[in-house]
Scaffold this active site. Sequence first.
Site, PDB file in Angstrom:
ATOM      1  N   SER A 157      30.556  31.227  49.014  1.00  0.00           N
ATOM      2  CA  SER A 157      31.892  30.693  49.564  1.00  0.00           C
ATOM      3  C   SER A 157      31.322  29.638  50.464  1.00  0.00           C
ATOM      4  O   SER A 157      30.181  29.481  50.993  1.00  0.00           O
ATOM      5  CB  SER A 157      32.664  31.847  50.296  1.00  0.00           C
ATOM      6  OG  SER A 157      33.481  31.275  50.980  1.00  0.00           O
ATOM      7  N   TYR A 170      33.743  39.487  55.189  1.00  0.00           N
ATOM      8  CA  TYR A 170      33.340  38.616  54.149  1.00  0.00           C
ATOM      9  C   TYR A 170      32.411  37.549  54.457  1.00  0.00           C
ATOM     10  O   TYR A 170      31.374  37.281  53.764  1.00  0.00           O
ATOM     11  CB  TYR A 170      34.693  37.755  53.977  1.00  0.00           C
ATOM     12  CG  TYR A 170      34.894  37.061  52.808  1.00  0.00           C
ATOM     13  CD1 TYR A 170      35.144  37.453  51.542  1.00  0.00           C
ATOM     14  CD2 TYR A 170      34.862  35.758  52.938  1.00  0.00           C
ATOM     15  CE1 TYR A 170      35.388  36.749  50.475  1.00  0.00           C
ATOM     16  CE2 TYR A 170      35.071  34.876  51.795  1.00  0.00           C
ATOM     17  CZ  TYR A 170      35.271  35.220  50.586  1.00  0.00           C
ATOM     18  OH  TYR A 170      35.347  34.217  49.426  1.00  0.00           O
TER      19      TYR A 170
HETATM   20  P1  NAD Z   1      40.515  37.092  42.417  1.00  0.00           P
HETATM   21  O1  NAD Z   1      41.048  38.242  43.156  1.00  0.00           O
HETATM   22  O2  NAD Z   1      41.652  36.276  41.655  1.00  0.00           O
HETATM   23  O3  NAD Z   1      39.541  37.717  41.261  1.00  0.00           O
HETATM   24  C1  NAD Z   1      38.543  38.759  41.564  1.00  0.00           C
HETATM   25  C2  NAD Z   1      38.047  39.433  40.335  1.00  0.00           C
HETATM   26  O4  NAD Z   1      37.128  40.388  40.887  1.00  0.00           O
HETATM   27  C3  NAD Z   1      39.034  40.122  39.453  1.00  0.00           C
HETATM   28  O5  NAD Z   1      38.750  39.857  37.907  1.00  0.00           O
HETATM   29  C4  NAD Z   1      38.876  41.579  40.072  1.00  0.00           C
HETATM   30  O6  NAD Z   1      39.526  42.576  39.188  1.00  0.00           O
HETATM   31  C5  NAD Z   1      37.329  41.703  40.031  1.00  0.00           C
HETATM   32  N1  NAD Z   1      36.909  42.749  40.983  1.00  0.00           N
HETATM   33  C6  NAD Z   1      37.655  43.097  42.496  1.00  0.00           C
HETATM   34  N2  NAD Z   1      36.858  44.183  42.780  1.00  0.00           N
HETATM   35  C7  NAD Z   1      36.185  44.489  41.660  1.00  0.00           C
HETATM   36  C8  NAD Z   1      35.250  45.896  41.488  1.00  0.00           C
HETATM   37  N3  NAD Z   1      35.047  46.657  42.456  1.00  0.00           N
HETATM   38  N4  NAD Z   1      34.761  45.839  40.584  1.00  0.00           N
HETATM   39  C9  NAD Z   1      34.778  44.871  39.489  1.00  0.00           C
HETATM   40  N5  NAD Z   1      35.460  43.964  39.437  1.00  0.00           N
HETATM   41  C10 NAD Z   1      36.214  43.789  40.814  1.00  0.00           C
HETATM   42  O7  NAD Z   1      39.712  36.374  43.365  1.00  0.00           O
HETATM   43  P2  NAD Z   1      38.999  34.730  43.327  1.00  0.00           P
HETATM   44  O8  NAD Z   1      39.583  34.019  44.441  1.00  0.00           O
HETATM   45  O9  NAD Z   1      38.779  34.513  41.862  1.00  0.00           O
HETATM   46  O10 NAD Z   1      37.437  35.214  43.797  1.00  0.00           O
HETATM   47  C11 NAD Z   1      36.360  35.354  43.047  1.00  0.00           C
HETATM   48  C12 NAD Z   1      35.232  35.168  43.976  1.00  0.00           C
HETATM   49  O11 NAD Z   1      35.207  33.738  44.422  1.00  0.00           O
HETATM   50  C13 NAD Z   1      35.079  36.192  44.989  1.00  0.00           C
HETATM   51  O12 NAD Z   1      33.637  36.523  45.087  1.00  0.00           O
HETATM   52  C14 NAD Z   1      35.301  35.428  46.072  1.00  0.00           C
HETATM   53  O13 NAD Z   1      34.851  35.702  47.409  1.00  0.00           O
HETATM   54  C15 NAD Z   1      34.980  33.946  45.932  1.00  0.00           C
HETATM   55  N6  NAD Z   1      35.689  32.806  46.488  1.00  0.00           N
HETATM   56  C16 NAD Z   1      37.086  32.805  46.396  1.00  0.00           C
HETATM   57  C17 NAD Z   1      37.530  31.590  47.095  1.00  0.00           C
HETATM   58  C18 NAD Z   1      39.024  31.194  47.068  1.00  0.00           C
HETATM   59  O14 NAD Z   1      39.694  30.587  47.754  1.00  0.00           O
HETATM   60  N7  NAD Z   1      39.737  31.867  46.178  1.00  0.00           N
HETATM   61  C19 NAD Z   1      36.878  30.773  47.735  1.00  0.00           C
HETATM   62  C20 NAD Z   1      35.452  31.150  47.981  1.00  0.00           C
HETATM   63  C21 NAD Z   1      34.829  32.162  47.411  1.00  0.00           C
END
Ligand code: NAD
Length: 275
Positions: A157, A170
Amino acid sequence: MQATDATLERSKLNRNLRGKSAIVTGSTSGIGLGIARALTEAGVNVMFNGFGSSSDFDRLRKALEDDNRIKTAFSGADMSKESEIADMIEEARTAFGHIDILVNNAGIQHVEAIETFPVSKWNAIIAIDLSAAFHTIRAVVPEMKARGWGRIINIASAHALVASPYKSAYVAAKHGILGLTKTVALEVAEYGITANAVCPGYVLTPLVEKQIPETAKARMLTEAQVVRDVLLHAQPTRKFVTTEELGDLAVFLCQDGAKSITGAALPVEGGWTAR
Ligand code: NAD
């Protein structure tokens, strides 16, 4: 200059990842789903993982298989549980024969001041956003070394590079996964394996939608103010990053042209950390 048939053929081969196999954790939604989809479109077999699988999701996987002539599999393994992570890796090996690409993407978030931050949330965020990657990486590295090729892509991130208030667990986990990425990159550099941390800014996924009301409460703002004055304010482009952009980057990192990119933190955040 005219490209020769040989150079055209080489560039086609470089882009073609057909026959490779990947695990993408947390790929039932958001960024993970975008990356998994992009990999299937590049010819990669993909083990999907995550919660909330549905008949719609099964239909999507089937369509990706048919459209791209690849195989997919699914594991509902909980990334906070070491034994379920090990089972998922074995299931991927059984389904595809080998694992070439590992995308550690599953993640959760919680926004709250440090003095009231729930211990259970701290533990869950460190387990899912950081320790899970340690367990998946240590399980796949031996076979990547033996095959002399591998790609490890950790979805970190912008919060791996800078902090924001009310996100202690986080920010700690994301700084941690960048350190893990760099260390692994050094250990596997001579085996044809790269390890990189992708550092997205805000992407409008369920994870971000959930933190809008939490941030509004923590900062005493309206939800509209959070989107304008906190989320998009961080990004000079004033635009959310998209899952398609992150899918394209993941596919690029798997190609031969990216074989010298390793141990890197790759910001995809509209200029956030350039300030
Ligand atoms: P999201 O909530 O859309 O998806 C998260 C995914 O992780 C889902 O498929 C969920 O089922 C899965 N998940 C959650 N807990 C779990 C567990 N215990 N075991 C297995 N699967 C699990 O979120 P996203 O925004 O797509 O985030 C994905 C990654 O990207 C994360 O690591 C997040 O920190 C990172 N990220 C997101 C953003 C953002 O702005 N959305 C920015 C930077 C980094």
